[in-house]
Design a protein around this motif. Structure first.
Motif, PDB file in Angstrom:
ATOM      1  N   THR A  48       7.464   5.357  11.793  1.00  0.00           N
ATOM      2  CA  THR A  48       6.362   4.822  12.748  1.00  0.00           C
ATOM      3  C   THR A  48       5.729   3.634  12.032  1.00  0.00           C
ATOM      4  N   VAL A  49       5.229   2.595  12.855  1.00  0.00           N
ATOM      5  CA  VAL A  49       4.720   1.485  12.361  1.00  0.00           C
ATOM      6  C   VAL A  49       3.475   1.768  11.615  1.00  0.00           C
ATOM      7  N   GLN A  50       2.699   2.984  12.117  1.00  0.00           N
ATOM      8  CA  GLN A  50       1.688   3.641  11.110  1.00  0.00           C
ATOM      9  C   GLN A  50       1.846   3.887   9.835  1.00  0.00           C
ATOM     10  N   SER A  51       2.983   4.645   9.847  1.00  0.00           N
ATOM     11  CA  SER A  51       3.318   5.297   8.257  1.00  0.00           C
ATOM     12  C   SER A  51       3.948   3.951   7.519  1.00  0.00           C
ATOM     13  N   MET A  52       4.672   2.940   8.145  1.00  0.00           N
ATOM     14  CA  MET A  52       4.969   1.805   7.431  1.00  0.00           C
ATOM     15  C   MET A  52       3.796   0.996   6.836  1.00  0.00           C
ATOM     16  N   VAL A  53       2.808   0.867   7.686  1.00  0.00           N
ATOM     17  CA  VAL A  53       1.683   0.122   6.979  1.00  0.00           C
ATOM     18  C   VAL A  53       1.015   0.815   5.831  1.00  0.00           C
ATOM     19  N   LYS A  54       0.971   1.851   6.102  1.00  0.00           N
ATOM     20  CA  LYS A  54       0.147   2.879   5.208  1.00  0.00           C
ATOM     21  C   LYS A  54       0.924   2.821   3.986  1.00  0.00           C
ATOM     22  N   TYR A  55       2.437   2.914   3.952  1.00  0.00           N
ATOM     23  CA  TYR A  55       3.261   3.058   2.841  1.00  0.00           C
ATOM     24  C   TYR A  55       3.265   1.763   1.981  1.00  0.00           C
ATOM     25  N   PRO A 102       8.526 -11.177   0.668  1.00  0.00           N
ATOM     26  CA  PRO A 102       8.683 -12.113   1.872  1.00  0.00           C
ATOM     27  C   PRO A 102       9.338 -11.310   2.942  1.00  0.00           C
ATOM     28  N   GLU A 103       9.974 -10.314   2.539  1.00  0.00           N
ATOM     29  CA  GLU A 103      10.604  -9.312   3.684  1.00  0.00           C
ATOM     30  C   GLU A 103       9.942  -7.995   3.890  1.00  0.00           C
ATOM     31  N   SER A 104       8.674  -7.898   3.734  1.00  0.00           N
ATOM     32  CA  SER A 104       7.819  -6.706   3.995  1.00  0.00           C
ATOM     33  C   SER A 104       7.764  -6.227   5.446  1.00  0.00           C
ATOM     34  N   GLY A 105       7.929  -5.099   5.841  1.00  0.00           N
ATOM     35  CA  GLY A 105       8.128  -4.764   7.098  1.00  0.00           C
ATOM     36  C   GLY A 105       6.716  -5.204   7.997  1.00  0.00           C
ATOM     37  N   CYS A 106       5.614  -5.205   7.252  1.00  0.00           N
ATOM     38  CA  CYS A 106       4.451  -5.623   7.829  1.00  0.00           C
ATOM     39  C   CYS A 106       4.543  -6.844   8.383  1.00  0.00           C
ATOM     40  N   ARG A 107       4.841  -8.043   7.494  1.00  0.00           N
ATOM     41  CA  ARG A 107       4.990  -9.278   7.864  1.00  0.00           C
ATOM     42  C   ARG A 107       6.186  -9.722   8.820  1.00  0.00           C
ATOM     43  N   THR A 108       7.169  -8.899   8.952  1.00  0.00           N
ATOM     44  CA  THR A 108       8.411  -9.078   9.681  1.00  0.00           C
ATOM     45  C   THR A 108       7.890  -8.562  11.103  1.00  0.00           C
ATOM     46  N   LEU A 109       7.381  -7.547  11.190  1.00  0.00           N
ATOM     47  CA  LEU A 109       6.966  -6.757  12.427  1.00  0.00           C
ATOM     48  C   LEU A 109       5.950  -7.649  13.126  1.00  0.00           C
ATOM     49  N   THR A 122      -0.427  -1.764  18.308  1.00  0.00           N
ATOM     50  CA  THR A 122      -0.183  -2.375  17.202  1.00  0.00           C
ATOM     51  C   THR A 122      -1.112  -3.306  16.497  1.00  0.00           C
ATOM     52  N   GLU A 123      -1.606  -3.951  17.706  1.00  0.00           N
ATOM     53  CA  GLU A 123      -2.727  -5.082  17.534  1.00  0.00           C
ATOM     54  C   GLU A 123      -3.977  -4.523  16.836  1.00  0.00           C
ATOM     55  N   GLU A 124      -4.340  -3.294  17.292  1.00  0.00           N
ATOM     56  CA  GLU A 124      -5.409  -2.558  16.733  1.00  0.00           C
ATOM     57  C   GLU A 124      -5.205  -2.046  15.464  1.00  0.00           C
ATOM     58  N   LEU A 125      -4.156  -1.617  15.010  1.00  0.00           N
ATOM     59  CA  LEU A 125      -3.520  -1.188  13.827  1.00  0.00           C
ATOM     60  C   LEU A 125      -3.609  -2.417  12.730  1.00  0.00           C
ATOM     61  N   TYR A 126      -3.033  -3.317  13.173  1.00  0.00           N
ATOM     62  CA  TYR A 126      -2.987  -4.550  12.241  1.00  0.00           C
ATOM     63  C   TYR A 126      -4.490  -5.036  12.108  1.00  0.00           C
ATOM     64  N   ALA A 127      -5.037  -5.079  13.130  1.00  0.00           N
ATOM     65  CA  ALA A 127      -6.604  -5.604  12.886  1.00  0.00           C
ATOM     66  C   ALA A 127      -7.478  -4.948  11.872  1.00  0.00           C
ATOM     67  N   GLN A 128      -7.233  -3.687  12.117  1.00  0.00           N
ATOM     68  CA  GLN A 128      -7.978  -2.425  11.213  1.00  0.00           C
ATOM     69  C   GLN A 128      -7.514  -2.673   9.837  1.00  0.00           C
ATOM     70  N   ASN A 129      -6.269  -3.049   9.700  1.00  0.00           N
ATOM     71  CA  ASN A 129      -5.770  -3.411   8.454  1.00  0.00           C
ATOM     72  C   ASN A 129      -5.873  -4.756   7.731  1.00  0.00           C
ATOM     73  N   ASN A 130      -6.706  -5.679   8.542  1.00  0.00           N
ATOM     74  CA  ASN A 130      -6.481  -7.208   8.083  1.00  0.00           C
ATOM     75  C   ASN A 130      -5.395  -7.793   7.991  1.00  0.00           C
ATOM     76  N   LEU A 131      -4.344  -7.244   8.833  1.00  0.00           N
ATOM     77  CA  LEU A 131      -3.022  -7.868   8.638  1.00  0.00           C
ATOM     78  C   LEU A 131      -2.644  -8.838   9.629  1.00  0.00           C
ATOM     79  N   LEU A 132      -3.441  -9.238  10.592  1.00  0.00           N
ATOM     80  CA  LEU A 132      -3.158 -10.180  11.666  1.00  0.00           C
ATOM     81  C   LEU A 132      -2.865 -11.681  11.174  1.00  0.00           C
ATOM     82  N   ASP A 133      -3.064 -11.994  10.158  1.00  0.00           N
ATOM     83  CA  ASP A 133      -2.975 -13.536   9.435  1.00  0.00           C
ATOM     84  C   ASP A 133      -2.014 -13.266   8.278  1.00  0.00           C
ATOM     85  N   ILE A 134      -1.132 -12.223   8.208  1.00  0.00           N
ATOM     86  CA  ILE A 134      -0.465 -12.578   6.981  1.00  0.00           C
ATOM     87  C   ILE A 134       0.779 -13.377   6.881  1.00  0.00           C
ATOM     88  N   PRO A 135       0.893 -14.019   5.872  1.00  0.00           N
ATOM     89  CA  PRO A 135       2.041 -15.147   5.800  1.00  0.00           C
ATOM     90  C   PRO A 135       3.248 -14.970   5.631  1.00  0.00           C
TER      91      PRO A 135
END
Ligand code: 1PX
Length: 215
Positions: free
Chosen positions: A79-86, A102-109, A202-215
């Motif tokens: 899941t996207v949740q488990s990916m972010v956590k991992y 450069p190919e993290s699941g988080c930035r790619t997704l 997904t938006e909420e998950l990324y917001a909670q983890n401060n991932l919305l602006d990752i390069p």
């Protein structure tokens, strides 16, 4: 033939895939998410070669996620949740500047996630449009409200050129391959809440983890 039928995009197919994306606990299954994007890319390809640079980028991002899913740590990517956590727990994400992941699941997704917002806006416009409305205008408006702010000038310009050659509304509806316009509108009405929900979760998950602006 059966093979060419396979290649043919059908809007219903994509709807079904996005339906499967959310678990009861509102987790997003990465495999279905990726499959949903595959269906969208099929449609994009059937619209012509001018969209090649867009579909190429989408395909390469899909492939990165597929590689994670089938890799040795694939079970962390269910899941996207488990990916972010991992990836977060193991320092596998470049958070402030591009570096060793450069190919993290988080930035790619995240790139596909932003494009999903465009899709949501565009399809909603398409759903509520009338015969005289122009797909190119609907597409450009949706883009300017979403993805454009994440793209540099060159990409925005190339996208603008591509939008101009989008087929008109009747041809576009035809490409969706689900019968008369009423059907398209009905299927969009059914699909959009699901796509929006996948986006929101997904938006909420990324917001909670401060991932919305990752390069
Ligand atoms: C039912 C109707 C559906 C229509 C299906 C259309 C599917 C469209 C798929 C678009 C996927 C776009 C992914 C873009 C990801 C992205 O933002 N990539 C950029 C950043 O990546 P980076 O790795 O560098 O951080 C990258 O620079 C992108 C380059 C390609 C240009 C992207 C233009 C996006 C325009 C989106 C609108 C598509 C118009 C299709 C017309 C129907």
């Amino acid at each position: 033939s059966a093979a060419s039928q396979d290649q043919k995009f059908c809007l219903q197919e994509v709807l079904d895939t996005f339906k499967l994306c959310l678990s009861e606990k509102k987790e997003v299954y990465l495999q279905h998410y990726v499959d949903g994007w595959r269906g969208l890319v099929k449609l994009l390809n059937s619209l012509g070669n001018v969209f090649g640079f867009i579909s190429k980028d989408a395909v390469s991002k899909i492939q990165i996620l597929v590689n994670h899913l089938s890799g040795e740590n694939g079970s962390q990517y269910v899941t996207v949740q488990s990916m972010v956590k991992y990836e977060m727990d193991n320092g596998l994400v470049d958070l402030t500047k591009r570096g060793s992941h450069p190919e993290s699941g988080c930035r790619t997704l995240l790139r596909l996630h932003r494009a999903l917002r465009w899709l949501d806006l565009f399809l909603e416009r398409l759903r509520t449009s009338t015969e005289d409305d122009k797909t190119s205008v609907m597409c450009a408006e949706a883009y300017n409200q979403s993805l454009a702010r994440h793209h540099p000038w060159v990409v925005r310009t190339a996208a603008g050129v591509a939008f101009c050659v989008l087929p008109g509304r009747p041809a576009f509806f035809e490409v969706m391959n689900v019968g008369p316009p009423e059907n398209v509108v009905a299927i969009l009405g059914e699909a959009l809440p699901l796509i929006s929900e996948v986006y929101q979760v997904t938006e909420e998950l990324y917001a909670q983890n401060n991932l919305l602006d990752i390069p």
